[in-house]
Design an enzyme around this catalytic site. Structure first.
Site, PDB file in Angstrom:
ATOM      1  N   ASN A  12       0.807  -0.914   0.455  1.00 26.15           N
ATOM      2  CA  ASN A  12      -0.201   0.153  -0.205  1.00 26.15           C
ATOM      3  C   ASN A  12       0.693   1.474   0.260  1.00 26.15           C
ATOM      4  O   ASN A  12       1.546   1.587   0.647  1.00 26.15           O
ATOM      5  CB  ASN A  12      -0.871  -0.237   0.966  1.00 26.15           C
ATOM      6  CG  ASN A  12      -1.100   1.425   1.892  1.00 26.15           C
ATOM      7  OD1 ASN A  12      -2.244   2.233   0.143  1.00 26.15           O
ATOM      8  ND2 ASN A  12      -2.368   1.360   2.716  1.00 26.15           N
ATOM      9  N   LYS A  14       0.560   4.487  -0.698  1.00 16.22           N
ATOM     10  CA  LYS A  14      -0.209   5.807   0.223  1.00 16.22           C
ATOM     11  C   LYS A  14      -0.388   6.778  -0.466  1.00 16.22           C
ATOM     12  O   LYS A  14      -0.762   6.173  -1.854  1.00 16.22           O
ATOM     13  CB  LYS A  14       0.270   5.834   1.405  1.00 16.22           C
ATOM     14  CG  LYS A  14       0.288   4.726   2.830  1.00 16.22           C
ATOM     15  CD  LYS A  14      -0.003   4.931   3.853  1.00 16.22           C
ATOM     16  CE  LYS A  14       0.358   3.440   4.792  1.00 16.22           C
ATOM     17  NZ  LYS A  14       0.202   3.576   6.539  1.00 16.22           N
ATOM     18  N   HIS A  98      -9.820   1.558   4.594  1.00 17.45           N
ATOM     19  CA  HIS A  98      -7.824   1.606   5.363  1.00 17.45           C
ATOM     20  C   HIS A  98      -8.471   2.856   7.365  1.00 17.45           C
ATOM     21  O   HIS A  98      -8.892   3.218   6.856  1.00 17.45           O
ATOM     22  CB  HIS A  98      -7.063   2.268   4.990  1.00 17.45           C
ATOM     23  CG  HIS A  98      -5.965   2.202   5.505  1.00 17.45           C
ATOM     24  ND1 HIS A  98      -5.360   3.063   6.006  1.00 17.45           N
ATOM     25  CD2 HIS A  98      -4.900   1.387   4.764  1.00 17.45           C
ATOM     26  CE1 HIS A  98      -4.485   2.407   6.705  1.00 17.45           C
ATOM     27  NE2 HIS A  98      -3.833   1.961   5.549  1.00 17.45           N
ATOM     28  N   GLU A 100      -6.833   4.988   7.579  1.00 15.65           N
ATOM     29  CA  GLU A 100      -6.823   6.014   7.571  1.00 15.65           C
ATOM     30  C   GLU A 100      -7.964   6.763   6.679  1.00 15.65           C
ATOM     31  O   GLU A 100      -7.900   7.731   7.556  1.00 15.65           O
ATOM     32  CB  GLU A 100      -4.995   6.675   6.338  1.00 15.65           C
ATOM     33  CG  GLU A 100      -3.986   6.504   7.469  1.00 15.65           C
ATOM     34  CD  GLU A 100      -2.952   5.685   6.426  1.00 15.65           C
ATOM     35  OE1 GLU A 100      -2.534   5.928   5.684  1.00 15.65           O
ATOM     36  OE2 GLU A 100      -1.486   4.888   7.522  1.00 15.65           O
ATOM     37  N   GLU A 170      -5.476  -5.274  10.714  1.00 16.15           N
ATOM     38  CA  GLU A 170      -4.430  -4.154  11.132  1.00 16.15           C
ATOM     39  C   GLU A 170      -4.656  -3.315  11.990  1.00 16.15           C
ATOM     40  O   GLU A 170      -5.794  -1.911  12.249  1.00 16.15           O
ATOM     41  CB  GLU A 170      -4.221  -2.710   9.485  1.00 16.15           C
ATOM     42  CG  GLU A 170      -4.783  -3.526   8.572  1.00 16.15           C
ATOM     43  CD  GLU A 170      -3.843  -2.708   7.875  1.00 16.15           C
ATOM     44  OE1 GLU A 170      -2.199  -2.680   6.784  1.00 16.15           O
ATOM     45  OE2 GLU A 170      -3.876  -1.730   7.154  1.00 16.15           O
ATOM     46  N   GLY A 176       2.270   2.774  10.702  1.00 12.97           N
ATOM     47  CA  GLY A 176       3.149   2.989  10.005  1.00 12.97           C
ATOM     48  C   GLY A 176       4.388   3.887  11.643  1.00 12.97           C
ATOM     49  O   GLY A 176       4.879   5.111  11.782  1.00 12.97           O
ATOM     50  N   SER A 215       3.144  -2.044  10.329  1.00 12.06           N
ATOM     51  CA  SER A 215       4.781  -1.913  10.931  1.00 12.06           C
ATOM     52  C   SER A 215       5.570  -3.574  10.159  1.00 12.06           C
ATOM     53  O   SER A 215       6.301  -4.020  10.946  1.00 12.06           O
ATOM     54  CB  SER A 215       5.312  -1.361  11.919  1.00 12.06           C
ATOM     55  OG  SER A 215       5.145   0.113  12.031  1.00 12.06           O
TER      56      SER A 215
HETATM   57  C1  PEP Z   1      -0.469  -0.060   6.156  1.00  6.49           C
HETATM   58  O1  PEP Z   1      -1.252   1.773   5.397  1.00  6.49           O
HETATM   59  O2  PEP Z   1      -1.748   0.004   5.778  1.00  6.49           O
HETATM   60  C2  PEP Z   1       0.014  -0.220   7.289  1.00  6.49           C
HETATM   61  C3  PEP Z   1      -0.066  -1.490   7.219  1.00  6.49           C
HETATM   62  O3  PEP Z   1       1.274   0.579   7.294  1.00  6.49           O
HETATM   63  P1  PEP Z   1       2.617   0.058   7.538  1.00  6.49           P
HETATM   64  O4  PEP Z   1       3.865  -1.070   7.514  1.00  6.49           O
HETATM   65  O5  PEP Z   1       3.640   1.743   7.283  1.00  6.49           O
HETATM   66  O6  PEP Z   1       2.591  -0.025   9.184  1.00  6.49           O
END
Ligand code: PEP
Length: 258
Positions: A12, A14, A98, A100, A170, A176, A215
């Site tokens: 992803n 973003k 998601h 976000e 998630e 992040g 992460s």
């Molecule tokens: C995401 O935004 O779907 C995600 C898993 O981000 P990160 O790997 O940076 O934590």
């Protein structure tokens, strides 16, 4: 990992990248994943780069997808992108719900369920994100929150429709932040999601892929992917460096071979 469900690793991106940077990212991923036959791989670039990604990935096994879609198929919705539009560019996947978007665009469980249905209608596999915030985890309501998110799609759409998608667990506190859920914490919620779906349909609960996101990096991927209910990863930050993304794909491919 469970060998009846082919692992899926999704990047992803973003709101990151330029034409120049994604050319080198895609070239790296394309070249270095060519021999990985045990897993499925996809990238979700910003919408404006989808046509370019499609051209770059033509004739490879790597799929591509959108990061969001409108719940509507067309109309006066300035700035939105519809399922049929993503379909025209052969998107195999689209991320829905998601955290976000739930956070910054105030997307509700109901809206996410509508988007899930819109993706299926356009013949695109939704990657449906669920997860709790740090406060919710500390309050001991992780299962309540995640259960409600899953139920929203089943109740608005149906369990059969949910079964046509992919789920991504998630934890919001891990996205992040560099704080990954421990393999045990992740496995616990993945198993809970599967049990929740089994209440509606056991076969779908067994067959649906549940990815972990938050992460995930080359050095923690193997442990997470070794969990029996984790079927791959949704990768944010580490998907922007081809060496890191490829390293995660390699770990998944090696484990799927066992
Ligand atoms: C995401 O935004 O779907 C995600 C898993 O981000 P990160 O790997 O940076 O934590």
């Amino acid at each position: 990992m469970n060998n009846t469900r082919t692992p899926l690793i999704v990047g992803n991106w973003k709101m990151n990248g330029t034409l120049e940077s994604i050319q080198s990212l895609l070239t790296g991923i394309k070249t270095d994943t060519e021999t990985l036959n045990n897993i499925q791989i996809a990238v979700c670039p910003p919408a404006i780069f989808i046509p370019y990604t499609k051209d770059m990935l033509a004739k490879t096994k790597i799929a591509w997808g959108g990061q969001d879609l409108s719940e509507h198929a067309k109309g006066a919705y300035t700035g939105e992108i519809s399922g049929p539009m993503l379909q025209e560019y052969n998107c195999r996947y689209v991320i829905v719900g998601h955290s976000e978007r739930r956070m910054y665009q105030q997307e509700s469980n109901e809206l996410v369920a509508q988007k899930f249905a819109a993706a299926i209608k356009a013949n695109i596999i939704p990657i449906f994100c669920v997860g709790e915030t740090l406060q919710q985890r500390e309050d001991g309501i992780t299962e309540q929150v995640v259960g409600k998110q899953v139920d929203a799609v089943i109740e608005h759409d149906s369990c059969a429709l949910l079964g046509q998608g992919v789920i991504a667990y998630e934890p919001v506190w891990a996205i992040g932040t560099g704080h990954t859920a421990t393999p045990e914490q992740a496995q616990e919620v993945h198993a809970f999601i599967r049990e929740r779906i089994a209440k509606y349909d056991k076969k779908i609960a067994e067959s649906i892929k549940i990815l972990y996101g938050g992460s995930m990096k080359p050095d923690n991927a193997a442990e997470l992917l070794a969990q029996s209910d984790i079927d791959g990863g949704l990768i944010g930050g580490a998907s922007l460096k081809s060496a890191d993304f490829v390293a995660i794909c390699n770990r998944a491919n090696a484990q799927a071979a066992v």
